[in-house]
Design a protein around this motif. Structure first.
Motif, mmCIF file in Angstrom:
data_model
loop_
_atom_site.group_PDB
_atom_site.id
_atom_site.type_symbol
_atom_site.label_atom_id
_atom_site.label_comp_id
_atom_site.label_asym_id
_atom_site.label_seq_id
_atom_site.Cartn_x
_atom_site.Cartn_y
_atom_site.Cartn_z
ATOM 1 N N ALA A 143 26.839 101.039 -22.845
ATOM 2 C CA ALA A 143 26.554 102.431 -23.200
ATOM 3 C C ALA A 143 26.632 102.667 -24.705
ATOM 4 O O ALA A 143 25.871 103.474 -25.244
ATOM 5 C CB ALA A 143 27.532 103.356 -22.472
ATOM 6 N N ILE A 144 27.538 101.987 -25.393
ATOM 7 C CA ILE A 144 27.733 102.224 -26.824
ATOM 8 C C ILE A 144 26.895 101.275 -27.673
ATOM 9 O O ILE A 144 26.298 101.694 -28.678
ATOM 10 C CB ILE A 144 29.227 102.082 -27.181
ATOM 11 C CG1 ILE A 144 30.019 103.199 -26.504
ATOM 12 C CG2 ILE A 144 29.455 102.107 -28.687
ATOM 13 C CD1 ILE A 144 31.508 103.099 -26.678
ATOM 14 N N CYS A 145 26.824 100.027 -27.285
ATOM 15 C CA CYS A 145 26.110 99.040 -28.104
ATOM 16 C C CYS A 145 24.616 98.975 -27.800
ATOM 17 O O CYS A 145 23.832 98.549 -28.654
ATOM 18 C CB CYS A 145 26.744 97.660 -27.915
ATOM 19 S SG CYS A 145 28.476 97.578 -28.414
ATOM 20 N N ARG A 238 33.188 94.184 -29.457
ATOM 21 C CA ARG A 238 31.813 94.586 -29.766
ATOM 22 C C ARG A 238 31.705 96.098 -29.912
ATOM 23 O O ARG A 238 30.929 96.588 -30.753
ATOM 24 C CB ARG A 238 30.877 94.086 -28.659
ATOM 25 C CG ARG A 238 30.799 92.571 -28.519
ATOM 26 C CD ARG A 238 30.116 91.949 -29.758
ATOM 27 N NE ARG A 238 28.778 92.500 -29.951
ATOM 28 C CZ ARG A 238 27.692 92.016 -29.351
ATOM 29 N NH1 ARG A 238 27.796 90.974 -28.529
ATOM 30 N NH2 ARG A 238 26.520 92.560 -29.581
ATOM 31 N N ILE A 239 32.456 96.835 -29.096
ATOM 32 C CA ILE A 239 32.422 98.297 -29.182
ATOM 33 C C ILE A 239 32.951 98.769 -30.528
ATOM 34 O O ILE A 239 32.339 99.619 -31.205
ATOM 35 C CB ILE A 239 33.236 98.916 -28.033
ATOM 36 C CG1 ILE A 239 32.499 98.742 -26.708
ATOM 37 C CG2 ILE A 239 33.503 100.398 -28.288
ATOM 38 C CD1 ILE A 239 33.307 99.159 -25.495
ATOM 39 N N ILE A 243 31.033 100.806 -33.426
ATOM 40 C CA ILE A 243 31.498 102.126 -33.857
ATOM 41 C C ILE A 243 31.717 102.163 -35.361
ATOM 42 O O ILE A 243 31.418 103.172 -36.033
ATOM 43 C CB ILE A 243 32.790 102.498 -33.096
ATOM 44 C CG1 ILE A 243 32.465 102.790 -31.626
ATOM 45 C CG2 ILE A 243 33.477 103.708 -33.727
ATOM 46 C CD1 ILE A 243 33.686 103.079 -30.782
ATOM 47 N N LEU A 244 32.225 101.084 -35.930
ATOM 48 C CA LEU A 244 32.478 101.046 -37.377
ATOM 49 C C LEU A 244 31.193 101.131 -38.192
ATOM 50 O O LEU A 244 31.231 101.510 -39.379
ATOM 51 C CB LEU A 244 33.237 99.773 -37.738
ATOM 52 C CG LEU A 244 34.681 99.685 -37.239
ATOM 53 C CD1 LEU A 244 35.304 98.356 -37.614
ATOM 54 C CD2 LEU A 244 35.519 100.842 -37.784
ATOM 55 N N SER A 245 30.075 100.788 -37.581
ATOM 56 C CA SER A 245 28.791 100.874 -38.295
ATOM 57 C C SER A 245 28.242 102.293 -38.341
ATOM 58 O O SER A 245 27.273 102.553 -39.055
ATOM 59 C CB SER A 245 27.776 99.949 -37.629
ATOM 60 O OG SER A 245 27.502 100.363 -36.300
ATOM 61 N N LYS A 254 33.656 110.671 -31.802
ATOM 62 C CA LYS A 254 32.995 111.133 -30.574
ATOM 63 C C LYS A 254 32.579 109.952 -29.710
ATOM 64 O O LYS A 254 32.711 109.987 -28.477
ATOM 65 C CB LYS A 254 31.785 111.984 -30.935
ATOM 66 C CG LYS A 254 31.077 112.576 -29.724
ATOM 67 C CD LYS A 254 29.911 113.459 -30.150
ATOM 68 C CE LYS A 254 29.211 114.057 -28.933
ATOM 69 N NZ LYS A 254 28.067 114.924 -29.350
ATOM 70 N N THR A 255 32.094 108.889 -30.340
ATOM 71 C CA THR A 255 31.671 107.714 -29.582
ATOM 72 C C THR A 255 32.863 107.009 -28.954
ATOM 73 O O THR A 255 32.840 106.628 -27.777
ATOM 74 C CB THR A 255 30.917 106.741 -30.503
ATOM 75 O OG1 THR A 255 29.804 107.417 -31.098
ATOM 76 C CG2 THR A 255 30.408 105.545 -29.706
ATOM 77 N N PHE A 256 33.933 106.838 -29.735
ATOM 78 C CA PHE A 256 35.097 106.123 -29.212
ATOM 79 C C PHE A 256 35.847 106.943 -28.170
ATOM 80 O O PHE A 256 36.539 106.375 -27.320
ATOM 81 C CB PHE A 256 36.044 105.753 -30.356
ATOM 82 C CG PHE A 256 37.124 104.792 -29.956
ATOM 83 C CD1 PHE A 256 36.829 103.458 -29.738
ATOM 84 C CD2 PHE A 256 38.431 105.213 -29.783
ATOM 85 C CE1 PHE A 256 37.816 102.554 -29.352
ATOM 86 C CE2 PHE A 256 39.424 104.321 -29.401
ATOM 87 C CZ PHE A 256 39.110 102.985 -29.195
#
Length: 327
Positions: A143-145, A238-239, A243-245, A254-256
């Protein structure tokens, strides 16, 4: 040699060098020592664990019904959440009801077949809990990557296949452990310093090849513990990298935040489970280890639905709608 008057079994305090030449009778029953033998504490323990068990079952069942009744929650994340809730209900049901009956009846005897059955389901649903947490970590990773391909990758067929594979692996682990226990006929003692038939304690009491038992326990631990933890750590590596990018701090938070509930449950489940086993191996007595194991066998399944419902608005709305309909 000693004869246990209640359990009707003849056993040896120390394993003989040649069991085949000994006139021994197979173990028929075990004696669960429980958490405390103080009669004044029994009513308190009965009320405490009965209430915790009811809260665990009702709260997890409420999540399952809320997810199934709300069409907008028919997504992979909530499908895995409802599967985890069902596994939690089964996991805590393997140990707590039997303990409540023992407290109420003042009879802590469990048959050999009952002990084996309890261990089988304990290994099955404990491993299933672990694997489902790993599957949920993979869901968050996709979902995140890979957000643009999320619907394509996490299709209903793959979601069902992941849960089915988790169940099959859990069955394999449970039967692998059972195949070892079934070969155990003679024991040094029939008193288990726990409120359920703990697999590690039973193997320690057995008069059998310790090397074989250790190999099986390490293999079971690798499949049900090390592999899921490795998958979770890789997914979150990987998450976090993804997120750091993200340029804005608000976007990163919000993503984390979508992983907050799952990460809390992972830390609670693995942190308490590993902490109990590592500390009991180093310093704790078996009785203290039994008290500490309440955290991951009883408390964690009870807290999981609270963690997800408190941090998730969709779940809270669906639960309130379900309660309003039933009322």
């Amino acid at each position: 040699m000693e004869y246990y008057p209640v359990i009707q079994v003849f056993f040896s305090k120390s394993c003989p060098s040649n069991i085949e030449t000994q006139n021994l009778t197979e173990v028929l029953e075990f004696h669960l020592m429980g958490l405390s033998e103080d009669p004044d504490l029994q009513p308190i323990l009965f009320g405490l664990f009965l209430s915790m068990y009811l809260v665990t079952v009702l709260r997890n069942l409420l999540i399952i019904l809320a997810v199934s009744s709300a069409s907008h929650l028919h997504t992979p994340m909530y499908f895995f959440l409802s599967s985890l809730s069902l596994a939690d209900i089964c996991f805590t049901s393997t140990t707590v009801p039997k303990m409540i009956v023992h407290i109420q009846t003042h009879n802590r005897v469990i048959s050999y077949a009952g002990c084996l059955t309890q261990m089988s389901f304990f290994m099955l649903f404990g491993c299933l809990d672990s694997l489902l947490l790993s599957v949920m970590a993979y869901d968050r990773f996709v979902a995140i990557c890979h957000p643009l391909h999320y619907q394509v990758i996490m299709n209903p067929r793959l979601c069902g296949l992941l849960v089915l594979v988790s169940i099959l692996i859990s069955l394999f682990v449970s039967q692998l452990h059972n195949s070892t226990v079934l070969q155990l006929t003679y024991f040094k003692n029939v008193e288990i310093s726990h409120f359920f038939c703990d697999p590690s304690q039973l193997l320690n009491l057995a008069c059998s090849n310790a090397v074989t038992n250790n190999i099986v326990m390490y293999l079971v631990g690798a499949i049900s513990g090390f592999l899921p933890i490795s998958g979770i750590l890789f997914s979150y590596y990987r998450i976090v990298s993804s997120i750091l990018s993200i340029p804005s701090s608000g976007g990163r938070y919000k993503t984390f935040s979508t992983c907050g509930s799952h990460l809390s449950v992972v830390c609670l489940f693995y942190g308490t489970g590993l902490g109990v086993y590592l500390s009991s191996a180093v310093s704790l007595s078996p009785r203290k280890g039994a008290v500490a194991s309440i955290v991951y066998t009883v408390v964690t399944p009870m807290l999981n639905p609270f963690i997800y419902s408190l941090r998730n608005r969709d779940i809270k709305k669906a639960m309130w709608r379900l309660l309003a309909k039933t009322a």
